[in-house]
Scaffold this active site. Structure first.
Site, PDB file in Angstrom:
ATOM      1  CD  GLU A 241      -5.534   5.045   2.446  1.00 43.45           C
ATOM      2  OE1 GLU A 241      -4.403   5.426   2.063  1.00 43.45           O
ATOM      3  OE2 GLU A 241      -6.229   4.252   1.791  1.00 43.45           O
TER       4      GLU A 241
ATOM      5  CG  HIS B  51      -1.883   1.075   1.323  1.00 41.79           C
ATOM      6  ND1 HIS B  51      -2.588   1.341   2.467  1.00 41.79           N
ATOM      7  CD2 HIS B  51      -2.267   2.008   0.423  1.00 41.79           C
ATOM      8  CE1 HIS B  51      -3.373   2.383   2.253  1.00 41.79           C
ATOM      9  NE2 HIS B  51      -3.201   2.811   1.031  1.00 41.79           N
TER      10      HIS B  51
ATOM     11  CD  GLU C 161      -2.281   2.556  -3.971  1.00 44.36           C
ATOM     12  OE1 GLU C 161      -2.580   3.766  -3.994  1.00 44.36           O
ATOM     13  OE2 GLU C 161      -2.893   1.702  -3.269  1.00 44.36           O
ATOM     14  CG  HIS C 162      -0.171   5.975  -0.927  1.00 45.39           C
ATOM     15  ND1 HIS C 162      -0.820   7.093  -0.467  1.00 45.39           N
ATOM     16  CD2 HIS C 162      -1.067   4.964  -0.834  1.00 45.39           C
ATOM     17  CE1 HIS C 162      -2.048   6.775  -0.089  1.00 45.39           C
ATOM     18  NE2 HIS C 162      -2.226   5.486  -0.293  1.00 45.39           N
TER      19      HIS C 162
ATOM     20  CD  GLU D  52       2.327   9.904  -0.458  1.00 47.99           C
ATOM     21  OE1 GLU D  52       1.255   9.260  -0.307  1.00 47.99           O
ATOM     22  OE2 GLU D  52       2.362  11.106  -0.762  1.00 47.99           O
TER      23      GLU D  52
HETATM   24 ZN   LIG Z   1      -4.085   4.589   0.195  1.00 47.26          ZN
END
Ligand SMILES: [Zn+2]
Length: 1033
Positions: A202, A101, A104-105, A177
């Site tokens: 998040e 994750h 991905e960011h 991130e």
């Molecule tokens: Zn995310």
């Protein structure tokens, strides 16, 4: 973004796109070109392996592989201009640090060819993309985009390829991130060190959603042997264990062409895509063996049980009934496409609708509020699973629920399913194959992602008609085919998990304590030198985030690439049953008719109004005429693609103090079933049932549960609705229908021991709403269907009642609004017009209100609303560009990058309300001062022409988004906005200049200039608590 991409899970949600000609689908150039490829043909480093036509979906699939790297490629040719690209990597983490994750960011933060910070977000403003995003699933990461513009496609492809294969992965990007230690106030080393980072916050936000907690544990415990045992998005308590080195290592293995699957869709030529992908990425790699395959789950020899804790539902009045329990069964390997197809259908038969055995046995047992999360078929993991259970039960009822589930399975094995229900389900697939959406490419890529990820054949998955006929054949040969499957996968399956979850009052406190301990561990091992470095790094990050960006390396469309004019949709207007306006819009709808109607709320007594959303929710589900609610549901499934009712509040386009209030009836069906569908509508209007109290209770509980479960996902919307409540006359109604007031009302009704007084309100509402007094209708269908459709609509309207005496509107001020006259040279056929009756409040005075909804979440949702101007005012276009400009150039940086919130920005709604918002935000009070600074920034005019052009591109991408045939003409029918008005709005957008923007900021956003409302959903806050100007709820 993290989470299971919902569309991927449901075969039955597959919906199609755009316009095509059914008879000549092969003759379309995209399909024709694709069919000419030869097996073994070499194109730009790729070899063609397979070419397959799938006529039922009007597409041709070309399967290829890349010679040097082994990268897989699937091209779907179809006459659709909304072209899509995606690249998918199999990502199989073995811990819960959230490495896929965070990766991905981070790959979206800059790459070799595009080294500027955050090219992904920058491209949102340099493109006319119809979709751009990235998803981390449990076992793959997907990067899709779509656009209708060929130049744009090449630009975005270039940025996506470089991001995925050649990212910078700078340490500062990882900190921003992922996670970092930083002083609470980075400029002040005396403030305590805390955890910061976008993914960190998040995921904290994601796990405020109890349904997500449950789903996550369900997958972890049912598939405990490999990657499914961990949280791919990241456990906030494990995220701080991830190092930058590990992140880079994970990229090297997983984001390699040998572990990649490319997908393209639409009518652009394949060769161009292959050439670009080969030259810009793949020819720089050699094949590796990534070892990312996921082994089969070891089967259990006996069932298992597991219990977890969660936060308590702050809206539940009954604290003793907040337990969730489900029983889940491991099914087949998802690469076995036909078995998966069968099990998916079987799962729908078991749980969908009031005629399904589990609905009857569980929901109607009056034990809980709704099904447990992830009920039904789940096909996102290598082996699919089925899950069923209840939420909102008492802890002592866990055993009862388990017994009911076991008993229901036995009954199904014994009795099987009614043939009519199976027919209804196959009918549903037929409709869903024919209904066209504007995002078919995206639906396809997510539909095939999981199966393809495990080396399944995506082409087999697309042959839906073959699967249906094979299914029919099996059933014909063996009538107990489905019962045997139930026995095999449910009754005789020891790989079965009972998962229960109950709230702990101090859940969030305990989580916070665990986080504090983790923080202590991390801080205690720091030497003085390292502490100093941490402080300096914090300053370095802030400096970097604040530095003006040179984005000239990025490709961009120009404002001149935007079409200057739009094509207008032909509408035909007529009166039916003497004086009821009906709008006809002839479209290539592929054998489906769409019928809608709007009925006014103007005469409804005020005291009944809060119950309108509930009325809408249940009116098509309670039975009608000779049909009980079960038979009605069956008829709707057999004959229609859905019939629904929803509240309808529409702001006027030229006066902020006027609005239309009503309810919207929407439905669709195959051409041949229109008489049946209109008959159902007649019965619902004339003879709806309101007797089944127990069934009503089930519906109320499900609605209430869904509303409160939705808050963690939509908190910013609730904050905005609340913040605008006192700014326009329609604001109060919005809050009543769509705001926290509605959530609280529904929760209260759901807890009532005697629900009859509420039930008795429904027939009273019916009297005012379900008649032909103030109604208008619309039909979207193929041209050759129109005459039949108009007959059916006429019959329907003649058959519903008209009130004997004229009812007076409840509010005194009603204005009749006629549409503007047509310009010369353009006439509507049979030109009669829709006149809308608007409510207005000439003496309305907007006032300021601040509300804090106390919720036990560790993050906030913040909204600040300002009253501006209506849609047709010249300032509206400038404010719309301004909102986008402020989001892209100021708020994104301050709220997300620096503040660590998952999102934030500004928007202008069609009701003339300018909204600042933040989403899953660790801050609240300081976010309001960021909004203030944003307004100052805008007034200072510190932006360039390029910035304004980018904001225009982003706004036009939304204004000119493709519209499906089913929705053409709806802007006029629902909102009174004609294509001429839209074109005028577009011209105003083109004309916006820097001076306009500065003026707008001064006129509307400067402190003290306009009336504004504020709202926060979030935890206890000492600043707000001390401030008496805040209302605490
Ligand atoms: Zn995310």
């Amino acid at each position: 973004m993290w989470g299971r991409y919902r569309a991927a899970r449901r075969l039955l949600l597959l919906s199609l796109s755009r316009t095509w000609n059914q008879k000549s689908w092969r003759s379309g150039s995209a399909n024709e070109r694709a069919l000419q490829y030869k097996i073994g043909e070499q194109i730009h480093g790729f070899t063609v392996n397979q070419v397959t036509a799938v006529p039922e979906l009007f597409l041709t699939v070309v399967k290829l592989s890349h010679e040097n790297t082994g990268a897989k490629y699937l091209h779907v040719a179809r006459e659709d201009s909304n072209n899509l690209f995606s690249v998918q990597f199999r990502t199989t983490p073995m811990d819960s640090t959230g490495v896929p994750h965070i990766l991905e960011h981070t790959v979206l933060c800059g790459s070799q060819k595009y080294p500027c910070r955050d090219p992904f977000f920058k491209m949102l403003n340099r493109s006319l993309s119809t979709f751009m995003n990235a998803f981390t699933a449990s076992d793959y990461t997907l990067y899709p985009f779509s656009t209708q513009n060929p130049k744009d496609f090449q630009n975005l492809l270039s940025v996506y390829l470089d991001a995925a294969f050649f990212p910078c992965l700078r340490q500062l990007d990882f900190w921003q991130e992922g996670w970092r230690l930083e002083h609470e106030n980075p400029a002040d080393p005396q403030t305590p060190l805390v955890f910061k980072g976008i993914v960190f916050n998040e995921m904290k936000g994601a796990f405020t959603d109890n349904e997500k907690i449950f789903s996550q544990h369900l997958q972890n415990k049912l598939l405990p042997d490999h990657t499914y045992a961990v949280i791919s998005g990241g456990d906030p308590l494990s995220i701080p264990d991830l190092t930058w080195e590990q992140l880079k290592q994970f990229h090297a293995i997983h984001y390699h062409p040998s572990n990649a699957r490319f997908f393209t869709y639409g009518n652009f030529p394949l060769e161009q895509h292959l050439k670009q992908i080969h030259e810009e990425a793949l020819n720089k790699f050699h094949r590796i063996e990534p070892y990312t395959a996921i082994p089969k789950q070891q089967l259990w020899d006996k069932p298992r049980e597991h219990h977890v804790k969660c936060g308590s539902d702050s809206f539940a009045a009954d604290r003793t009934k907040q337990t969730t329990v489900s029983v889940s069964f491991l099914l087949a390997d998802i690469t076995d496409t036909f078995e998966t197809f069968t099990l998916n259908l079987l799962s729908s038969l078991l749980v969908v609708g009031p005629n399904s055995p589990f609905y009857k046995a569980l929901l109607e047992a009056n034990l809980g509020t709704d099904f447990s999360p992830d009920v039904g078929f789940n096909g996102c993991t290598r082996e699919a699973y089925f899950s069923v259970g209840l939420q909102g039960i008492a802890e002592r009822d866990i055993e009862t629920v388990k017994q009911i589930i076991g008993r229901t399975i036995d009954e199904v094995i014994e009795k099987g399913f009614e043939e009519e229900r199976i027919e209804a389900l196959l009918h549903k697939i037929e409709i869903q194959m024919k209904h066209q959406s504007t995002s078919f490419g995206l639906a396809l890529t997510s539909y095939i992602a999981s199966c393809w990820n495990h080396e399944g054949d995506p082409v087999e998955l697309l042959k839906i008609a073959d699967n249906v006929s094979q299914f029919r054949q099996y059933l014909k040969e063996n009538p107990t085919f489905l019962q045997e499957k139930v026995k095999q996968y449910f009754k005789d399956n020891p790989h079965r998990l009972t998962l229960s979850m109950s709230p702990d009052e101090s859940y969030y406190e305990k989580q916070a304590k665990l986080e504090a301990e983790k923080l202590k561990q991390k801080v205690n091992v720091l030497s003085e030198e390292e502490k100093k470095q941490t402080y300096e790094k914090g300053l370095e990050l802030i400096a970097l985030q604040s530095k003006p960006q040179d984005t000239s390396c990025l490709p961009a469309l120009k404002v001149s690439d935007i079409e200057p004019t739009i094509s207008f949709t032909e509408l035909e207007m007529a009166f039916a049953a003497d004086e009821i306006p009906v709008q006809y819009c002839a479209q290539p709808t592929n054998g489906i008719v769409y019928f809608r109607a709007v009925s006014s709320l103007n005469t409804l007594p005020e005291e009944l109004k809060p119950y309108v959303p509930l009325f809408c929710n249940v009116i098509t589900k309670m039975g009608c005429g000779a049909l009980g609610y079960r038979e009605q549901a069956q008829q709707m499934e057999l004959k229609t693609g859905g019939m629904s009712v929803s509240p309808h509040i529409i702001p006027d386009d030229s006066h902020l103090d006027a609005y239309e209030q009503g309810v919207l009836f929407s439905s669709l069906c195959l051409d041949r079933n229109l008489p049946d569908m209109m008959h159902l509508w007649s019965e619902i209007f004339n003879n709806p049932h309101f007797e089944e109290e127990e069934h009503f209770r089930v519906l109320v509980k499900m609605t209430a549960q869904e509303l409160s479960n939705g808050i963690p996902d939509s908190g910013h919307l609730y904050a905005s609705v609340r913040a605008s409540k006192t700014l326009t006359p329609a604001g109060e109604l919005q809050e009543m229908f769509n705001g926290m007031d509605q959530v609280k009302l529904m929760k209260r009704i759901a807890e009532m021991s005697d629900i009859k007084p509420v039930l008795r309100k429904l027939p009273r509402i019916k009297k005012y709403l379900l008649n032909s007094d103030n109604v208008r209708c619309s039909v979207n269908a193929a041209p050759q269907q129109m005459s039949q459709a108009s007959r059916e609509v006429e019959n329907f309207l003649k058959g519903i009642t008209r009130s004997k005496k004229e009812r007076k509107p409840v509010r005194p001020h009603v204005i009749e609004k006629s549409p503007e006259p047509m310009p010369v040279g353009r006439e509507r056929v049979n030109c009669s017009q829709i006149t809308r009756k608007l409510i207005t409040e000439p003496t309305f005075k907007p006032c300021q209100m601040k509300t804090h909804f106390l919720l036990p979440f560790p993050v906030n949702y913040v909204g600040e609303c300002i009253r501006t101007v209506p849609y047709t005012a010249p300032d509206y276009a400038s404010l719309r560009i301004l909102a986008r400009l402020m989001t892209a150039k100021f708020l994104h940086r301050e709220i997300r990058e620096k503040g660590g919130a998952y999102g934030g920005g500004a928007t202008l709604s069609s009701n003339g309300i300018f909204t600042f918002y933040s989403y899953r935000d660790p801050n609240s009070v300081s976010t309001f001062s960021t909004f203030e600074k944003a307004a100052e920034w805008a007034q200072s005019g510190e932006f360039a022409k390029q910035d304004i052009d980018e904001a225009k591109l982003a706004v036009f991408a939304a204004v000119d988004a493709p519209i499906a045939p089913s929705d053409k003409g709806m802007n006029y029918f629902l909102h009174g906005i004609s294509d001429e008005m839209k074109q005028r709005h577009r011209e105003q957008l083109f004309a916006v200049s820097s001076d306009h923007l500065i003026d707008m900021a001064k006129k509307y956003l400067a402190g003290g200039k306009s009336t504004r409302g504020l709202a926060v959903l979030g935890p206890e806050n000492p600043h707000i608590a001390k401030d008496p100007s805040w209302v605490k709820r």
